[in-house]
Scaffold this motif. Structure first.
Motif, PDB file in Angstrom:
ATOM      1  N   MET A   5       0.841  -1.222   0.000  1.00  0.00           N
ATOM      2  CA  MET A   5       0.000   0.000   0.000  1.00  0.00           C
ATOM      3  C   MET A   5       0.865   1.257   0.000  1.00  0.00           C
ATOM      4  O   MET A   5       2.024   1.237   0.340  1.00  0.00           O
ATOM      5  N   ASP A   6       0.215   2.338  -0.344  1.00  0.00           N
ATOM      6  CA  ASP A   6       0.897   3.622  -0.371  1.00  0.00           C
ATOM      7  C   ASP A   6      -0.097   4.676   0.089  1.00  0.00           C
ATOM      8  O   ASP A   6      -0.892   5.182  -0.673  1.00  0.00           O
ATOM      9  N   THR A   7      -0.032   4.967   1.368  1.00  0.00           N
ATOM     10  CA  THR A   7      -1.028   5.845   1.987  1.00  0.00           C
ATOM     11  C   THR A   7      -0.934   7.282   1.464  1.00  0.00           C
ATOM     12  O   THR A   7      -1.869   8.063   1.571  1.00  0.00           O
ATOM     13  N   SER A   8       0.196   7.611   0.866  1.00  0.00           N
ATOM     14  CA  SER A   8       0.408   8.990   0.442  1.00  0.00           C
ATOM     15  C   SER A   8      -0.371   9.344  -0.825  1.00  0.00           C
ATOM     16  O   SER A   8      -0.745  10.478  -1.020  1.00  0.00           O
ATOM     17  N   ARG A   9      -0.622   8.342  -1.672  1.00  0.00           N
ATOM     18  CA  ARG A   9      -1.247   8.671  -2.950  1.00  0.00           C
ATOM     19  C   ARG A   9      -2.716   9.088  -2.787  1.00  0.00           C
ATOM     20  O   ARG A   9      -3.390   8.711  -1.833  1.00  0.00           O
ATOM     21  N   HIS A  10      -3.161   9.856  -3.717  1.00  0.00           N
ATOM     22  CA  HIS A  10      -4.521  10.393  -3.691  1.00  0.00           C
ATOM     23  C   HIS A  10      -5.571   9.285  -3.748  1.00  0.00           C
ATOM     24  O   HIS A  10      -5.441   8.320  -4.485  1.00  0.00           O
ATOM     25  N   ILE A  11      -6.614   9.448  -2.943  1.00  0.00           N
ATOM     26  CA  ILE A  11      -7.667   8.441  -2.908  1.00  0.00           C
ATOM     27  C   ILE A  11      -8.884   8.940  -3.663  1.00  0.00           C
ATOM     28  O   ILE A  11      -9.418  10.006  -3.369  1.00  0.00           O
ATOM     29  N   SER A  12      -9.295   8.154  -4.616  1.00  0.00           N
ATOM     30  CA  SER A  12     -10.354   8.613  -5.516  1.00  0.00           C
ATOM     31  C   SER A  12     -11.707   8.670  -4.815  1.00  0.00           C
ATOM     32  O   SER A  12     -11.987   7.925  -3.876  1.00  0.00           O
ATOM     33  N   ASP A  13     -12.525   9.536  -5.323  1.00  0.00           N
ATOM     34  CA  ASP A  13     -13.866   9.727  -4.812  1.00  0.00           C
ATOM     35  C   ASP A  13     -14.698   8.449  -4.901  1.00  0.00           C
ATOM     36  O   ASP A  13     -15.538   8.191  -4.045  1.00  0.00           O
ATOM     37  N   LEU A  14     -14.438   7.664  -5.925  1.00  0.00           N
ATOM     38  CA  LEU A  14     -15.192   6.423  -6.089  1.00  0.00           C
ATOM     39  C   LEU A  14     -14.902   5.447  -4.958  1.00  0.00           C
ATOM     40  O   LEU A  14     -15.798   4.750  -4.476  1.00  0.00           O
ATOM     41  N   VAL A  15     -13.648   5.408  -4.544  1.00  0.00           N
ATOM     42  CA  VAL A  15     -13.286   4.557  -3.406  1.00  0.00           C
ATOM     43  C   VAL A  15     -13.992   5.035  -2.146  1.00  0.00           C
ATOM     44  O   VAL A  15     -14.616   4.260  -1.425  1.00  0.00           O
ATOM     45  N   ILE A  16     -13.935   6.334  -1.907  1.00  0.00           N
ATOM     46  CA  ILE A  16     -14.539   6.908  -0.697  1.00  0.00           C
ATOM     47  C   ILE A  16     -16.033   6.614  -0.643  1.00  0.00           C
ATOM     48  O   ILE A  16     -16.569   6.266   0.396  1.00  0.00           O
ATOM     49  N   LYS A  17     -16.688   6.718  -1.801  1.00  0.00           N
ATOM     50  CA  LYS A  17     -18.127   6.453  -1.832  1.00  0.00           C
ATOM     51  C   LYS A  17     -18.451   4.985  -1.555  1.00  0.00           C
ATOM     52  O   LYS A  17     -19.575   4.674  -1.167  1.00  0.00           O
ATOM     53  N   ARG A  18     -17.466   4.109  -1.765  1.00  0.00           N
ATOM     54  CA  ARG A  18     -17.731   2.696  -1.479  1.00  0.00           C
ATOM     55  C   ARG A  18     -17.498   2.338  -0.014  1.00  0.00           C
ATOM     56  O   ARG A  18     -18.027   1.346   0.484  1.00  0.00           O
ATOM     57  N   LEU A  19     -16.718   3.139   0.678  1.00  0.00           N
ATOM     58  CA  LEU A  19     -16.377   2.801   2.066  1.00  0.00           C
ATOM     59  C   LEU A  19     -17.605   2.598   2.967  1.00  0.00           C
ATOM     60  O   LEU A  19     -17.653   1.618   3.705  1.00  0.00           O
ATOM     61  N   PRO A  20     -18.588   3.511   2.928  1.00  0.00           N
ATOM     62  CA  PRO A  20     -19.736   3.313   3.813  1.00  0.00           C
ATOM     63  C   PRO A  20     -20.466   1.999   3.536  1.00  0.00           C
ATOM     64  O   PRO A  20     -20.996   1.380   4.448  1.00  0.00           O
ATOM     65  N   ARG A  21     -20.443   1.598   2.280  1.00  0.00           N
ATOM     66  CA  ARG A  21     -21.122   0.341   1.953  1.00  0.00           C
ATOM     67  C   ARG A  21     -20.349  -0.859   2.520  1.00  0.00           C
ATOM     68  O   ARG A  21     -20.945  -1.796   3.048  1.00  0.00           O
ATOM     69  N   TYR A  22     -19.033  -0.822   2.418  1.00  0.00           N
ATOM     70  CA  TYR A  22     -18.234  -1.861   3.068  1.00  0.00           C
ATOM     71  C   TYR A  22     -18.557  -1.889   4.559  1.00  0.00           C
ATOM     72  O   TYR A  22     -18.769  -2.946   5.153  1.00  0.00           O
ATOM     73  N   TYR A  23     -18.584  -0.700   5.139  1.00  0.00           N
ATOM     74  CA  TYR A  23     -18.823  -0.582   6.570  1.00  0.00           C
ATOM     75  C   TYR A  23     -20.165  -1.219   6.948  1.00  0.00           C
ATOM     76  O   TYR A  23     -20.272  -1.964   7.915  1.00  0.00           O
ATOM     77  N   ARG A  24     -21.167  -0.923   6.146  1.00  0.00           N
ATOM     78  CA  ARG A  24     -22.507  -1.450   6.394  1.00  0.00           C
ATOM     79  C   ARG A  24     -22.529  -2.977   6.292  1.00  0.00           C
ATOM     80  O   ARG A  24     -23.049  -3.658   7.178  1.00  0.00           O
ATOM     81  N   PHE A  25     -21.942  -3.510   5.227  1.00  0.00           N
ATOM     82  CA  PHE A  25     -21.945  -4.969   5.053  1.00  0.00           C
ATOM     83  C   PHE A  25     -21.154  -5.662   6.154  1.00  0.00           C
ATOM     84  O   PHE A  25     -21.583  -6.683   6.689  1.00  0.00           O
ATOM     85  N   LEU A  26     -20.004  -5.100   6.497  1.00  0.00           N
ATOM     86  CA  LEU A  26     -19.193  -5.728   7.539  1.00  0.00           C
ATOM     87  C   LEU A  26     -19.906  -5.687   8.889  1.00  0.00           C
ATOM     88  O   LEU A  26     -19.825  -6.638   9.666  1.00  0.00           O
ATOM     89  N   GLY A  27     -20.614  -4.614   9.166  1.00  0.00           N
ATOM     90  CA  GLY A  27     -21.394  -4.521  10.394  1.00  0.00           C
ATOM     91  C   GLY A  27     -22.437  -5.619  10.475  1.00  0.00           C
ATOM     92  O   GLY A  27     -22.603  -6.273  11.506  1.00  0.00           O
TER      93      GLY A  27
END
Lengths: 208, 208
Positions: free
Chosen positions: B1-23
């Motif tokens: 991984m490379d935490t420094s690189r820019h994180i795309s908006d598409l990834v960010i929009k998927r995070l809450p869904r991951y969070y929901r499913f994992l919950g």
DNA sequence: TAGATTGTTAATCGATTAACAATC
DNA sequence: TAGATTGTTAATCGATTAACAATC
């Protein structure tokens, strides 16, 4: 343009925004606009606007630009706003009630024809000129009135059974306010999710 | 991984869904999951899940997969849900009222600290344990309480002046339910739009 | 150790941007 | 006609998918 080729979801999601901006421009009395001007107003590139529009047809004129009113109407037509479909709403909690009262369905290509809730005590209440019906009579109502889409303002745990009942009754689209993902199990129907939680979380992420 | 690189908006929009499913998976008692399994459940590819997660760190273990509870927590932390920010809500129509009552702010990384409306007759009403204040005292309130984000449930025509007033007062994010585009003029602040009309129109388009 | 599955690099695919000939 | 701006093709950029070495 090539109307036969597949239109990406990203383009479709931009159409309502074009429609909204063009409506405002028309209301403000503007009669023509170039892709460059519109791009500046909307924060896009002129190229993208021309590409997007050319998925559906050549609506502009070289050397002139686009006719605001005509383009607005064209996009409305592409979206299908001039052909109303029948919608029902399920779940009359504070959210369902607000949605029923707040949304201008007719302007968005829909006609709200029925409202349902499983709670007996709500049956007969009038919401936006419609009587709340019990979900027990939803089957019968749908067979008679053939709604095209359903608006789900119900808790997560009720969403899947209700959606599956409605799919069997011919409902082809869902405006889904419940925290349930319907499309994974039913890729055949159209689902537009409004996941408030997801939306607010992305905002939480961005504010750092 | 490379935490420094820019994180795309598409990834960010998927995070809450991951969070929901994992919950949900955690609640159902599942303790580990592979990217393949999660992908099947969510209708994604295993590759995409691994790529997405590796934007933030290596949360899995070769030969094992991911620990459900730990990954859920990690994503919550990435989203910032464990550090509450202060939110105010403006506009107590039927939509604003429903949002105030319906949203679980605390679970989403926020604390609702104030509610405002310009209508004098609403001042003093209690909505979700908070007194409705008049927008006239919003300036003073913000200087004292320093809200991070504002939830705009006001008509289009009021949105821009209110947003600009709040930006001056240090508000850095908007959860925007009004049909106004704030970000074109203010690219500096974060805006998460909930445009019901746009959303419903895309559904109208898809049902043909 | 052998099997499984990650993290990560490479290949593919699709979307956006740039360029420009067509044409109003 | 000259200037402007489209429609469309080509170039670039970014996101997704595939592949595989690393490793638990």
């Amino acid at each position: 343009m090539d109307t036969s080729r597949h239109i990406s979801d990203l383009v479709i999601k931009r159409l309502p925004r074009y429609y909204r901006f063009l409506g405002e421009l028309r209301n403000s009395g503007m009669s023509r606009i170039s892709s460059r001007e519109l791009a500046d107003k909307m924060g896009l590139t002129a190229s993208q606007i021309r590409q997007d529009l050319n998925c559906f047809g050549g609506f502009g004129q070289q050397g002139y630009g686009y006719n605001v009113e005509q383009l607005h109407e064209e996009i409305g037509h592409i979206l299908g706003l001039d052909r109303k479909q029948k919608a029902i709403l399920i779940g009359v909690g504070n959210l369902g009630r607000a949605i029923a009262n707040h949304i201008r369905f007719e302007q968005l290509g829909f006609q709200l024809i029925g409202i349902f809730d499983k709670k007996e005590s709500l049956t007969g209440d009038i919401v936006r000129n419609l009587p709340v019906r019990n979900t027990a009579v939803m089957d019968e109502f749908c067979r008679e009135n053939l709604p095209d889409v359903a608006i789900l303002c119900i808790p997560k745990e009720d969403a899947m059974p209700i959606a599956e009942q409605l799919i069997k009754l011919g409902v082809r689209g869902f405006w889904n306010f419940s925290h349930e993902d319907i499309s994974v199990k039913h890729p055949d129907v159209s689902v537009e999710n409004v996941h408030f939680g997801d939306s607010l979380m992305t905002l939480r992420y961005r504010i750092k």
